[in-house]
Design a protein around this motif. Structure first.
Motif, PDB file in Angstrom:
ATOM      1  N   PHE A 175       0.834  -1.198   0.000  1.00  0.00           N
ATOM      2  CA  PHE A 175       0.000   0.000   0.000  1.00  0.00           C
ATOM      3  C   PHE A 175       0.869   1.249   0.000  1.00  0.00           C
ATOM      4  CE2 PHE A 175      -2.911  -2.832   2.755  1.00  0.00           C
ATOM      5  CZ  PHE A 175      -3.262  -3.569   1.644  1.00  0.00           C
ATOM      6  N   GLN A 176       1.942   1.217   0.808  1.00  0.00           N
ATOM      7  CA  GLN A 176       2.828   2.382   0.823  1.00  0.00           C
ATOM      8  C   GLN A 176       3.503   2.577  -0.528  1.00  0.00           C
ATOM      9  OE1 GLN A 176       6.658   3.064   1.414  1.00  0.00           O
ATOM     10  NE2 GLN A 176       6.594   4.038   3.431  1.00  0.00           N
ATOM     11  N   LYS A 177       3.899   1.468  -1.154  1.00  0.00           N
ATOM     12  CA  LYS A 177       4.529   1.557  -2.477  1.00  0.00           C
ATOM     13  C   LYS A 177       3.585   2.158  -3.512  1.00  0.00           C
ATOM     14  CE  LYS A 177       8.660  -0.203  -1.821  1.00  0.00           C
ATOM     15  NZ  LYS A 177       9.876   0.626  -2.053  1.00  0.00           N
ATOM     16  N   THR A 178       2.295   1.798  -3.425  1.00  0.00           N
ATOM     17  CA  THR A 178       1.341   2.331  -4.403  1.00  0.00           C
ATOM     18  C   THR A 178       1.024   3.807  -4.150  1.00  0.00           C
ATOM     19  OG1 THR A 178      -0.569   1.615  -3.082  1.00  0.00           O
ATOM     20  CG2 THR A 178       0.266   0.076  -4.736  1.00  0.00           C
ATOM     21  N   MET A 179       1.390   4.324  -2.976  1.00  0.00           N
ATOM     22  CA  MET A 179       1.137   5.731  -2.666  1.00  0.00           C
ATOM     23  C   MET A 179       2.384   6.597  -2.819  1.00  0.00           C
ATOM     24  SD  MET A 179      -1.579   5.722   0.507  1.00  0.00           S
ATOM     25  CE  MET A 179      -0.748   4.589   1.597  1.00  0.00           C
ATOM     26  N   SER A 180       3.461   6.000  -3.338  1.00  0.00           N
ATOM     27  CA  SER A 180       4.701   6.748  -3.530  1.00  0.00           C
ATOM     28  C   SER A 180       5.155   6.655  -4.979  1.00  0.00           C
ATOM     29  CB  SER A 180       5.790   6.213  -2.598  1.00  0.00           C
ATOM     30  OG  SER A 180       6.084   4.861  -2.884  1.00  0.00           O
ATOM     31  N   VAL A 181       6.044   7.550  -5.358  1.00  0.00           N
ATOM     32  CA  VAL A 181       6.559   7.619  -6.730  1.00  0.00           C
ATOM     33  C   VAL A 181       8.076   7.525  -6.679  1.00  0.00           C
ATOM     34  CG1 VAL A 181       6.638   8.949  -8.871  1.00  0.00           C
ATOM     35  CG2 VAL A 181       4.645   9.131  -7.359  1.00  0.00           C
ATOM     36  N   SER A 211       1.247   8.554 -14.402  1.00  0.00           N
ATOM     37  CA  SER A 211       0.167   9.435 -14.834  1.00  0.00           C
ATOM     38  C   SER A 211      -0.154  10.367 -13.662  1.00  0.00           C
ATOM     39  CB  SER A 211      -1.058   8.606 -15.212  1.00  0.00           C
ATOM     40  OG  SER A 211      -2.176   9.436 -15.417  1.00  0.00           O
ATOM     41  N   PRO A 212      -0.351  11.670 -13.894  1.00  0.00           N
ATOM     42  CA  PRO A 212      -0.491  12.633 -12.781  1.00  0.00           C
ATOM     43  C   PRO A 212      -1.519  12.249 -11.728  1.00  0.00           C
ATOM     44  CG  PRO A 212      -0.304  13.803 -14.858  1.00  0.00           C
ATOM     45  CD  PRO A 212      -0.402  12.341 -15.200  1.00  0.00           C
ATOM     46  N   ASN A 213      -2.615  11.615 -12.147  1.00  0.00           N
ATOM     47  CA  ASN A 213      -3.667  11.305 -11.175  1.00  0.00           C
ATOM     48  C   ASN A 213      -3.754   9.809 -10.854  1.00  0.00           C
ATOM     49  OD1 ASN A 213      -5.355  13.055  -9.672  1.00  0.00           O
ATOM     50  ND2 ASN A 213      -7.160  12.087 -10.563  1.00  0.00           N
ATOM     51  N   GLN A 214      -2.675   9.089 -11.164  1.00  0.00           N
ATOM     52  CA  GLN A 214      -2.707   7.630 -11.026  1.00  0.00           C
ATOM     53  C   GLN A 214      -2.946   7.188  -9.588  1.00  0.00           C
ATOM     54  OE1 GLN A 214      -0.047   5.425 -13.607  1.00  0.00           O
ATOM     55  NE2 GLN A 214       0.663   4.224 -11.865  1.00  0.00           N
ATOM     56  N   ILE A 215      -2.260   7.803  -8.638  1.00  0.00           N
ATOM     57  CA  ILE A 215      -2.402   7.411  -7.234  1.00  0.00           C
ATOM     58  C   ILE A 215      -3.783   7.803  -6.714  1.00  0.00           C
ATOM     59  CG2 ILE A 215      -1.525   7.811  -4.894  1.00  0.00           C
ATOM     60  CD1 ILE A 215       1.268   8.071  -6.114  1.00  0.00           C
ATOM     61  N   ASN A 216      -4.246   8.995  -7.069  1.00  0.00           N
ATOM     62  CA  ASN A 216      -5.580   9.421  -6.657  1.00  0.00           C
ATOM     63  C   ASN A 216      -6.653   8.480  -7.178  1.00  0.00           C
ATOM     64  OD1 ASN A 216      -5.056  11.806  -5.130  1.00  0.00           O
ATOM     65  ND2 ASN A 216      -4.593  12.889  -7.033  1.00  0.00           N
ATOM     66  N   ASP A 217      -6.515   8.089  -8.427  1.00  0.00           N
ATOM     67  CA  ASP A 217      -7.519   7.196  -9.027  1.00  0.00           C
ATOM     68  C   ASP A 217      -7.540   5.845  -8.320  1.00  0.00           C
ATOM     69  OD1 ASP A 217      -8.212   9.135 -10.847  1.00  0.00           O
ATOM     70  OD2 ASP A 217      -6.957   8.347 -12.460  1.00  0.00           O
ATOM     71  N   LEU A 252      -7.979  -1.979 -14.176  1.00  0.00           N
ATOM     72  CA  LEU A 252      -7.380  -0.891 -14.964  1.00  0.00           C
ATOM     73  C   LEU A 252      -6.700   0.145 -14.074  1.00  0.00           C
ATOM     74  CD1 LEU A 252     -10.181  -0.315 -17.651  1.00  0.00           C
ATOM     75  CD2 LEU A 252      -8.054  -1.617 -17.869  1.00  0.00           C
ATOM     76  N   LEU A 253      -7.070   0.170 -12.785  1.00  0.00           N
ATOM     77  CA  LEU A 253      -6.413   1.079 -11.843  1.00  0.00           C
ATOM     78  C   LEU A 253      -5.121   0.475 -11.295  1.00  0.00           C
ATOM     79  CD1 LEU A 253      -9.533   2.209  -9.752  1.00  0.00           C
ATOM     80  CD2 LEU A 253      -8.408   3.469 -11.603  1.00  0.00           C
ATOM     81  N   VAL A 254      -5.031  -0.846 -11.293  1.00  0.00           N
ATOM     82  CA  VAL A 254      -3.893  -1.548 -10.697  1.00  0.00           C
ATOM     83  C   VAL A 254      -2.798  -1.835 -11.718  1.00  0.00           C
ATOM     84  CG1 VAL A 254      -3.173  -3.614  -9.440  1.00  0.00           C
ATOM     85  CG2 VAL A 254      -5.413  -2.583  -8.975  1.00  0.00           C
ATOM     86  N   LEU A 255      -3.188  -2.250 -12.925  1.00  0.00           N
ATOM     87  CA  LEU A 255      -2.221  -2.700 -13.927  1.00  0.00           C
ATOM     88  C   LEU A 255      -1.141  -1.662 -14.244  1.00  0.00           C
ATOM     89  CD1 LEU A 255      -4.567  -4.663 -16.376  1.00  0.00           C
ATOM     90  CD2 LEU A 255      -2.901  -5.594 -14.746  1.00  0.00           C
TER      91      LEU A 255
END
Length: 504
Positions: A379-385, A392-398, A438-441
């Motif tokens: 989860f932390q990895k998916t919230m960091s860059v 994509s600019p809104n990838q984490i928000n989406d 499509l949000l995870v891939l």
């Protein structure tokens, strides 16, 4: 953004930022503060010495109450900060159960209580929850009350004493403080993320994750009846996704801006993050910056290690609290984690002392592997860059929006434990299949197969622990036939499976 608004806090920011600069630049010295020796100590001054009083005083008081000789070492004066600790009311129940405070004292330490709290994402989903982190506790008042009880029960408090080093023998630990030497059967490290003992044990390992935080408390906000548990108002900026929190406070409103990064030398500085905080705060809270009467500011960073909880490589030494890294990598509050584990730690250390189970192997079971914490690394990895990654600019928000929308539909039994860092197999197993692929891939190339494989191992173990706990609990009738050593190990494994499955 002009930082003159910080006033005297500018100095604190400069100190914190230099520390962050040195930390990510690997300029932190690692001193050998723990040594092993063959000398015999024989008689010890204490059963337990706890270095680090802010969180250590809770554990110390429970042990002192049980009749042990306990000392707490604090480099300054043991007192809480002004800024409230946010927690849920049910998480404070352990303070009553362990007789650390009374019902009346509990109400006295609660400075604020609000409902509801919001979870909201930029151009995405929004939901409201009740009774999660909605209590503001006064650390200053709480620590004063527990400290008084510790001293009343005969505990020894060594204030303005810094830990220097310790020598471990087979029969005890000799602890050097500035100007004083004491001995103990057990040394507990509660000195926090940057403890010299923990640093030596980790051998200079860099953290896999860091949470950078800046914030303030101020007056002038027109709407101060609700809070934000997690909110975003922007897409990715400066290789960071900015997250916000807001809570009513006794003397105003507290707001935090935090972001998850790694310790790469090119990461954003705390000074730049503070400028971002002040730039975006008016938009976030719908208020002019000049209308806020700032009372105090906060700047800091909190490292997290995948190798956690930390298992000390020596006998007779145990890490607790932030020193152990036992909190979730998505959480930067050690108080909540300590409250969750306090009953377990208190009983486990009591049993370790009573049975003299103080070897390296014995103590490792007091800070065991917990898959429900380890799964949150993904989860932390998916919230960091990553510093060189292109999202994509809104990838984490989406993604966050999609995940929380699913959990919200699942109900409080799934949503609330997750928001309180108690991940359960059932909730996770129900949620993940319903998240839009499509949000995870798009995240998979950035996360990497090794991280994903590691997560799947922890997820599998989470399910295994969930099944093992009731099975192991069912054989408690056999305890009467166990030796003291067998009982110690049975209880530790039972706690490991219980807490590791989020069943606490």
């Amino acid at each position: 953004m002009n930082l003159n608004i910080l006033g005297n806090n500018q100095k604190n920011l400069n100190i914190a930022d230099q520390f962050w600069h040195n930390f990510r630049g690997e300029n932190q010295a690692i001193n050998q503060v723990i040594n092993e020796q063959n000398l015999s100590i024989n008689e010890t001054d204490f059963d337990v010495v706890i270095c680090g009083g802010t969180l250590g005083i809770f554990l110390a008081t429970t042990l002192q109450q049980k009749g042990y000789r306990v000392a707490v070492v604090e480099k300054g004066i043991l007192k809480g900060r002004e800024q409230e600790w946010n927690i849920s009311r049910d998480e404070l129940a352990c303070l009553l159960e362990l007789d650390l405070i009374s019902e009346q004292e509990l109400e006295e330490i609660i400075f604020t209580e609000y409902n509801p709290a919001r979870v909201s994402f930029y151009q995405g989903y929004e939901l409201w929850v009740k009774d999660v982190l909605n209590i503001g506790v006064s650390p200053k008042l709480l620590l004063a009350k527990v400290k008084d009880k510790f001293l009343k029960w005969g505990g020894i408090l060594l204030e303005k004493k810094s830990f220097i080093s310790a020598n471990i023998s087979d029969d005890g630990v000799q602890i050097e403080l500035d100007g004083q030497v004491i001995t103990s059967r057990l040394l507990i490290d509660a000195m926090g993320h940057f403890s010299p003992i923990a640093k030596q044990a980790r051998k200079g390992q860099k953290p896999e994750g860091v949470c950078l935080v800046v914030g303030s408390c101020g007056q002038g906000f027109s709407n101060n009846d609700t809070g934000d548990l997690i909110a975003t108002i922007t897409p990715i900026q400066n290789q960071c996704q900015y997250f916000w929190e807001a809570f009513p406070a006794k003397d105003g409103r507290t707001t935090y801006l935090f972001t998850y990064v790694d310790a790469h030398p090119d990461r954003i500085s705390l000074t730049d993050l503070t400028q971002e905080y002040l730039r975006l705060l008016p938009e976030y809270q719908n208020i002019d910056l000049g209308a806020i009467a700032f009372k105090r500011f906060l700047f800091g960073f909190f490292p997290s290690y995948s190798n956690s909880p930390l298992k000390m490589p020596w006998q007779r030494i145990l890490a607790v609290g932030d020193s152990s890294g036992s909190q979730s990598p998505v959480s930067f509050g050690g108080f909540g984690s300590m409250m969750r584990h306090l009953p377990r730690l208190s009983s486990a250390i009591d049993e370790a002392l009573a049975t003299d189970s103080l070897s390296q192997k014995d103590l490792h079971l007091i800070q065991p592997y917990q898959p429900n914490i380890s799964v949150t690394w993904l989860f932390q990895k998916t919230m960091s860059v990553g510093i060189n990654q292109n999202y994509s600019p809104n990838q984490i928000n989406d993604l966050m929006s999609g995940v929380f929308q699913v959990m919200d539909k699942m109900g409080d039994n799934v949503l609330k434990p997750f928001l309180q860092d108690v991940v359960k197999f059932s909730g996770l197993a129900k949620t993940l299949p319903l998240v839009n692929p499509l949000l995870v891939l798009p995240l998979l190339p950035q996360i990497g197969l090794s991280v994903l494989a590691d997560w799947f191992k922890h997820f599998t173990n989470l399910g295994l622990f969930t099944g093992l706990y009731p099975l192991a609990k069912s054989i408690h009738s056999l305890e009467s036939k166990m030796s003291e050593e067998q009982k110690y190990y049975y209880h530790r494994y039972l706690e490991m499976w219980k807490y590791g499955a989020g069943k606490d």
